[in-house]
Motif scaffolding. Structure first.
Motif, PDB file in Angstrom:
ATOM      1  N   ILE A 139       5.295  -5.105  33.026  1.00 48.27           N
ATOM      2  CA  ILE A 139       4.828  -4.505  31.773  1.00 48.27           C
ATOM      3  C   ILE A 139       3.354  -4.117  31.895  1.00 48.27           C
ATOM      4  N   ASP A 140       2.540  -5.011  32.484  1.00 50.52           N
ATOM      5  CA  ASP A 140       1.113  -4.708  32.659  1.00 50.52           C
ATOM      6  C   ASP A 140       0.903  -3.498  33.560  1.00 50.52           C
ATOM      7  N   ALA A 141       1.662  -3.435  34.659  1.00 53.92           N
ATOM      8  CA  ALA A 141       1.551  -2.292  35.577  1.00 53.92           C
ATOM      9  C   ALA A 141       1.968  -1.003  34.886  1.00 53.92           C
ATOM     10  N   ALA A 142       3.039  -1.061  34.106  1.00 53.95           N
ATOM     11  CA  ALA A 142       3.506   0.128  33.395  1.00 53.95           C
ATOM     12  C   ALA A 142       2.451   0.610  32.402  1.00 53.95           C
ATOM     13  N   ASN A 143       1.861  -0.316  31.645  1.00 52.03           N
ATOM     14  CA  ASN A 143       0.800   0.058  30.693  1.00 52.03           C
ATOM     15  C   ASN A 143      -0.391   0.666  31.417  1.00 52.03           C
ATOM     16  N   LYS A 144      -0.823   0.031  32.489  1.00 52.79           N
ATOM     17  CA  LYS A 144      -1.985   0.514  33.249  1.00 52.79           C
ATOM     18  C   LYS A 144      -1.734   1.911  33.801  1.00 52.79           C
ATOM     19  N   ASN A 145      -0.565   2.113  34.395  1.00 49.77           N
ATOM     20  CA  ASN A 145      -0.249   3.418  34.977  1.00 49.77           C
ATOM     21  C   ASN A 145      -0.001   4.477  33.901  1.00 49.77           C
ATOM     22  N   LEU A 146       0.523   4.064  32.763  1.00 49.06           N
ATOM     23  CA  LEU A 146       0.711   5.006  31.662  1.00 49.06           C
ATOM     24  C   LEU A 146      -0.644   5.499  31.150  1.00 49.06           C
ATOM     25  N   VAL A 147      -1.585   4.591  31.008  1.00 49.28           N
ATOM     26  CA  VAL A 147      -2.937   4.976  30.583  1.00 49.28           C
ATOM     27  C   VAL A 147      -3.525   5.967  31.581  1.00 49.28           C
ATOM     28  N   ASP A 149      -3.398  13.518  24.129  1.00 50.73           N
ATOM     29  CA  ASP A 149      -4.119  12.910  23.005  1.00 50.73           C
ATOM     30  C   ASP A 149      -3.910  11.404  23.014  1.00 50.73           C
ATOM     31  N   GLN A 150      -4.968  10.665  23.301  1.00 52.79           N
ATOM     32  CA  GLN A 150      -4.890   9.210  23.422  1.00 52.79           C
ATOM     33  C   GLN A 150      -4.566   8.524  22.099  1.00 52.79           C
ATOM     34  N   ASN A 151      -4.845   9.170  20.987  1.00 52.34           N
ATOM     35  CA  ASN A 151      -4.576   8.577  19.678  1.00 52.34           C
ATOM     36  C   ASN A 151      -3.082   8.449  19.386  1.00 52.34           C
ATOM     37  N   GLU A 152      -2.256   9.129  20.147  1.00 53.80           N
ATOM     38  CA  GLU A 152      -0.811   9.079  19.931  1.00 53.80           C
ATOM     39  C   GLU A 152      -0.138   7.911  20.640  1.00 53.80           C
ATOM     40  N   PHE A 153      -0.911   7.112  21.373  1.00 58.69           N
ATOM     41  CA  PHE A 153      -0.338   6.059  22.199  1.00 58.69           C
ATOM     42  C   PHE A 153      -0.926   4.691  21.849  1.00 58.69           C
ATOM     43  N   HIS A 154      -0.055   3.686  21.797  1.00 59.74           N
ATOM     44  CA  HIS A 154      -0.480   2.318  21.500  1.00 59.74           C
ATOM     45  C   HIS A 154      -1.160   1.656  22.687  1.00 59.74           C
ATOM     46  N   CYS A 155      -0.878   2.096  23.908  1.00 53.47           N
ATOM     47  CA  CYS A 155      -1.404   1.416  25.086  1.00 53.47           C
ATOM     48  C   CYS A 155      -2.929   1.423  25.115  1.00 53.47           C
ATOM     49  N   PHE A 156      -3.563   2.408  24.512  1.00 54.17           N
ATOM     50  CA  PHE A 156      -5.018   2.417  24.459  1.00 54.17           C
ATOM     51  C   PHE A 156      -5.518   1.373  23.469  1.00 54.17           C
ATOM     52  N   LYS A 157      -4.838   1.214  22.359  1.00 59.25           N
ATOM     53  CA  LYS A 157      -5.205   0.198  21.383  1.00 59.25           C
ATOM     54  C   LYS A 157      -4.983  -1.183  21.966  1.00 59.25           C
ATOM     55  N   HIS A 158      -3.899  -1.357  22.733  1.00 55.00           N
ATOM     56  CA  HIS A 158      -3.567  -2.632  23.364  1.00 55.00           C
ATOM     57  C   HIS A 158      -4.657  -3.029  24.353  1.00 55.00           C
ATOM     58  N   GLU A 159      -5.102  -2.092  25.183  1.00 56.09           N
ATOM     59  CA  GLU A 159      -6.125  -2.397  26.171  1.00 56.09           C
ATOM     60  C   GLU A 159      -7.447  -2.737  25.509  1.00 56.09           C
ATOM     61  N   VAL A 218       6.115   2.352  37.544  1.00 57.92           N
ATOM     62  CA  VAL A 218       6.311   1.073  38.240  1.00 57.92           C
ATOM     63  C   VAL A 218       7.014   1.229  39.590  1.00 57.92           C
ATOM     64  N   SER A 219       7.094   2.431  40.098  1.00 57.35           N
ATOM     65  CA  SER A 219       7.785   2.705  41.365  1.00 57.35           C
ATOM     66  C   SER A 219       9.244   2.269  41.326  1.00 57.35           C
ATOM     67  N   GLY A 220       9.843   2.390  40.141  1.00 56.27           N
ATOM     68  CA  GLY A 220      11.249   2.031  39.990  1.00 56.27           C
ATOM     69  C   GLY A 220      11.950   3.021  39.088  1.00 56.27           C
ATOM     70  N   GLY A 221      12.838   3.799  39.659  1.00 57.81           N
ATOM     71  CA  GLY A 221      13.493   4.865  38.923  1.00 57.81           C
ATOM     72  C   GLY A 221      14.383   4.413  37.774  1.00 57.81           C
ATOM     73  N   MET A 222      14.789   3.147  37.773  1.00 56.57           N
ATOM     74  CA  MET A 222      15.668   2.640  36.714  1.00 56.57           C
ATOM     75  C   MET A 222      14.894   1.992  35.566  1.00 56.57           C
ATOM     76  N   PHE A 223      13.584   1.972  35.649  1.00 59.39           N
ATOM     77  CA  PHE A 223      12.761   1.273  34.654  1.00 59.39           C
ATOM     78  C   PHE A 223      13.036   1.735  33.227  1.00 59.39           C
ATOM     79  N   VAL A 224      13.007   3.041  32.993  1.00 61.44           N
ATOM     80  CA  VAL A 224      13.172   3.568  31.629  1.00 61.44           C
ATOM     81  C   VAL A 224      14.576   3.267  31.112  1.00 61.44           C
ATOM     82  N   LYS A 225      15.572   3.455  31.943  1.00 64.10           N
ATOM     83  CA  LYS A 225      16.947   3.176  31.539  1.00 64.10           C
ATOM     84  C   LYS A 225      17.116   1.697  31.167  1.00 64.10           C
TER      85      LYS A 225
END
Length: 94
Positions: free
Chosen positions: A50-58, A67-77, A30-37
């Protein structure tokens, strides 16, 4: 489990696999270094963040050939954007 909790789990799994730090992952997602914290501290985010983070994570998961099966973001999309059949497309055009 809500979308925010799924994103947090996906980010943590991504971090385990890539060994990237919190700041770097925040910048990638998300171009924000404090996001995870902030996410770990229970901070609030705009839905667009949240949408940008999911999109960029994918994008990053695919680019790094993880392995895409290890992530929920693919199921969400897939759940959010089901494929339309050709009959549904024709009906929408009429």
């Amino acid at each position: 489990m809500d979308v925010r909790e799924q994103l947090q789990r996906d980010v943590e799994r991504f971090q385990e696999l890539t060994r990237l730090g919190d700041h770097r992952i925040g910048m990638i997602l998300v171009s924000g270094g404090m996001f995870v914290k902030r996410m770990r501290a229970g901070g609030r985010f705009f839905p667009e963040t949240i949408d940008a983070a999911n999109k960029n994570l994918v994008r990053e998961i695919v680019a790094r050939d993880l392995d895409q099966n290890e992530f929920h973001c693919f199921k969400h999309e897939q759940a959010e954007f089901p494929e339309a059949s050709s009959d549904q497309i024709g009906e929408a055009a009429e």
